[in-house]
Design a protein around this motif. Structure first.
Motif, PDB file in Angstrom:
ATOM      1  N   ASN A 150      65.195  58.804 -54.591  1.00  0.00           N
ATOM      2  CA  ASN A 150      64.656  60.241 -54.678  1.00  0.00           C
ATOM      3  C   ASN A 150      64.957  60.709 -53.093  1.00  0.00           C
ATOM      4  O   ASN A 150      63.830  60.712 -52.234  1.00  0.00           O
TER       5      ASN A 150
ATOM      6  N   TYR B 228      59.033  60.043 -64.665  1.00  0.00           N
ATOM      7  CA  TYR B 228      58.805  60.215 -62.978  1.00  0.00           C
ATOM      8  C   TYR B 228      59.056  61.546 -62.583  1.00  0.00           C
ATOM      9  O   TYR B 228      59.707  62.635 -62.998  1.00  0.00           O
ATOM     10  N   ASN B 229      58.175  61.946 -61.695  1.00  0.00           N
ATOM     11  CA  ASN B 229      57.938  63.283 -60.961  1.00  0.00           C
ATOM     12  C   ASN B 229      58.857  63.200 -59.712  1.00  0.00           C
ATOM     13  O   ASN B 229      58.384  62.305 -58.709  1.00  0.00           O
ATOM     14  N   LEU B 230      59.770  63.916 -59.506  1.00  0.00           N
ATOM     15  CA  LEU B 230      60.719  63.808 -58.500  1.00  0.00           C
ATOM     16  C   LEU B 230      60.744  65.110 -57.551  1.00  0.00           C
ATOM     17  O   LEU B 230      61.406  65.244 -56.425  1.00  0.00           O
TER      18      LEU B 230
ATOM     19  N   TYR C 109      62.903  55.321 -58.333  1.00  0.00           N
ATOM     20  CA  TYR C 109      62.790  55.325 -60.011  1.00  0.00           C
ATOM     21  C   TYR C 109      63.747  54.537 -60.532  1.00  0.00           C
ATOM     22  O   TYR C 109      65.088  54.459 -60.179  1.00  0.00           O
TER      23      TYR C 109
ATOM     24  N   SER D 125      56.743  52.622 -71.630  1.00  0.00           N
ATOM     25  CA  SER D 125      57.596  53.544 -70.929  1.00  0.00           C
ATOM     26  C   SER D 125      57.712  54.597 -72.068  1.00  0.00           C
ATOM     27  O   SER D 125      57.702  55.879 -71.559  1.00  0.00           O
TER      28      SER D 125
ATOM     29  N   THR E  16      54.431  61.862 -57.192  1.00  0.00           N
ATOM     30  CA  THR E  16      55.910  61.948 -56.633  1.00  0.00           C
ATOM     31  C   THR E  16      56.487  60.589 -56.634  1.00  0.00           C
ATOM     32  O   THR E  16      55.696  59.541 -55.896  1.00  0.00           O
ATOM     33  N   SER E  17      57.581  60.356 -57.012  1.00  0.00           N
ATOM     34  CA  SER E  17      58.146  58.791 -56.921  1.00  0.00           C
ATOM     35  C   SER E  17      59.163  58.891 -55.947  1.00  0.00           C
ATOM     36  O   SER E  17      60.176  59.994 -56.122  1.00  0.00           O
TER      37      SER E  17
ATOM     38  N   LYS F  32      54.586  56.687 -71.422  1.00  0.00           N
ATOM     39  CA  LYS F  32      54.676  57.389 -70.139  1.00  0.00           C
ATOM     40  C   LYS F  32      55.597  58.699 -70.181  1.00  0.00           C
ATOM     41  O   LYS F  32      55.169  59.704 -69.657  1.00  0.00           O
TER      42      LYS F  32
END
Ligand code: SF4
Ligand SMILES: [Zn+2]
Ligand SMILES: [Zn+2]
Length: 453
Positions: free
Chosen positions: A273, A296-298, A264, A239, A260-261, A242
């Protein structure tokens, strides 16, 4: 897995075995290395290195030690060098009053000139700061609304400074010195700073972590610092890799943007999300420019928003989480039907639900949606943001009516859900005691202060 954002691989003590150093870095999961230069000559050397190794990137800049003969013509050379496609930052630049190798006035002049160059080139900066905390803070604060992005490398100022720099959306990194026995204070700062603003660095060949203290440092030793971060932040080594790699992408554009997540996990709660869209446009919101959290990419377009069954599949058994939270960088009630469907599934399967909202759901859906929360939403958390309709409207860039609408949303929600929480952001011009009084005495909800970001 890791990005070493600060390794001076151009120094002479790497010249005999650089290939081995690089090989060991690769074997120890170092994906990319950023080499910050200290003057024009080392900037050229670093660029040559980046041409030889595809995972090496470069920062060009003049270190405070080298600013004795600073003059504006150097800026032009930096500008030319910065055109190289592997140059991702201006650095390292800053102030160093500990060694005082260059007069203070020269250091400050060179620092400001190079910050202005970075702004002109739309590049981030890498900051070196030693025994110059107050001048540093004054200078960086003066660039607050310019969009300047900075990394404070080998952080050694106070915790208060760290928090303020993070509020300005800058990044912080610690070298191997956080592993030293006497570095309790640094470890306390590391523990307190938001992991979304943390980068990894070695500062090779200097600052070797334990057990290599006193020896030449190199990127492969980074894992020793990562282990301390992992322990103090209660995160797995993976983590830490990441999250900090995404942070390096956010500031330097190095590496890849993650997919995209749709869900999460933070702690033992699973976040949904729901959308990246919002009816408001808060001045402090990062939803459009920086929709990332904890690796994370939201960020998602309207066309990418998934139907309820995608979320349900990702949730699986909801009872294994503390809460299922409808959140994201956007307003979930814009997709109220999807939220309800997922919430119903969660409740039927023994889970708990929370809705994080701006309280504009009735305006958005053009009807009173509050009774529809009954039995589906356990907790609703509403952003109060201000106790004053004018200020509210300015902060969120919405019509003034939305303030009363939000207050009424909160008051009525108390009748339909187990818990209503109202939050304010800890920015200075919002009156916290007044907000607390309004929430607890008038609305009869729970009051919470949330961090600026
Ligand atoms: S209400 Fe929330 S999501 Fe919408 S703009 Fe404001 S902070 Fe961003
Ligand atoms: Zn430095
Ligand atoms: Zn350095």
């Amino acid at each position: 897995m890791f990005i070493d954002t600060h390794a001076h691989l151009f120094y002479d003590n790497f010249q005999n075995d650089l290939d081995d150093v690089i090989k060991r870095a690769k074997e120890n999961s170092i994906d990319y290395i950023l080499v910050p230069s200290t003057d024009i000559e080392t900037a050229k050397k670093s660029i040559t290195l980046s041409e030889k190794y595809d995972f090496i990137y470069v920062a060009v800049g003049v270190h405070p030690h080298e600013t004795k003969n600073w003059d504006k013509s150097i800026l032009n050379e930096l500008k030319q060098l910065s055109k190289h496609n592997k140059v991702v930052a201006i650095g390292e630049i800053g102030l160093d009053y500990y060694y005082d190798f260059s007069p203070k006035e020269k250091q400050i002049e060179a620092f400001k000139d190079q910050i202005n160059l970075a702004l002109e080139l739309e590049l981030p900066i890498i900051i070196h700061n030693r025994d110059s905390d107050s001048d540093m803070f004054e200078i960086i604060s003066s660039y607050c609304s310019t969009g300047l992005k900075a990394q404070f490398h080998c952080f050694n100022a106070s915790l208060d400074d760290a928090i303020d720099y993070i509020k300005m959306n800058h990044f912080i990194s610690f070298t191997g010195n956080v592993t030293y026995k006497k570095s309790d204070e640094l470890r306390e700062i590391l523990k307190a700073v938001d992991v979304n603003h943390l980068l990894l660095e070695t500062d090779a060949p200097f600052m070797s972590p334990m057990p290599y203290r006193g020896k030449r440092n190199e990127p492969s030793y980074l894992i020793n610092t990562v282990n301390i971060i992992s322990e103090l932040k209660n995160l797995s080594v993976e983590s830490v890799g990441k999250i900090t790699s995404l942070n390096a992408f956010r500031i330097f554009g190095i590496g890849k943007k993650p997919e995209t997540s749709f869900t999460y996990q933070l702690g033992n709660s699973l976040y949904i999300n729901v959308t990246n869209r919002c009816n408001a446009d808060c001045i402090f919101c990062r939803r459009k420019t920086d929709p990332f959290i904890s690796g994370y990419n939201l960020g998602m377009k309207k066309s990418e928003e998934p139907p309820a069954d995608v979320y349900i599949r990702e949730i699986g058994d909801p009872s294994k989480y503390d809460e299922i939270v409808f959140c994201g960088y956007g307003e979930p009630t814009l997709r109220w039907e999807v939220v309800k469907e997922v919430a119903e599934y969660v409740k039927k399967n023994g889970g708990k639900t929370r809705l994080n909202t701006n309280g504009h759901g009735n305006f958005i859906n053009k009807r009173n949606i509050i009774p529809e929360m009954k039995g589906k939403i356990d907790t609703v958390s509403i952003s109060l943001n201000s106790t004053d309709a004018d200020q509210y409207s300015k902060l969120m860039r919405v019509d003034k009516d939305y303030f009363n609408g939000m207050i009424n949303f909160a008051k009525e929600s108390v009748n339909y859900v187990d818990k209503v929480i109202m939050t304010v952001v800890d920015i200075d011009d919002v009156e916290i005691p007044k907000a607390k009084q309004l929430v607890e005495n008038e609305i009869k909800a729970e009051f919470r202060i949330r961090n600026y970001f």
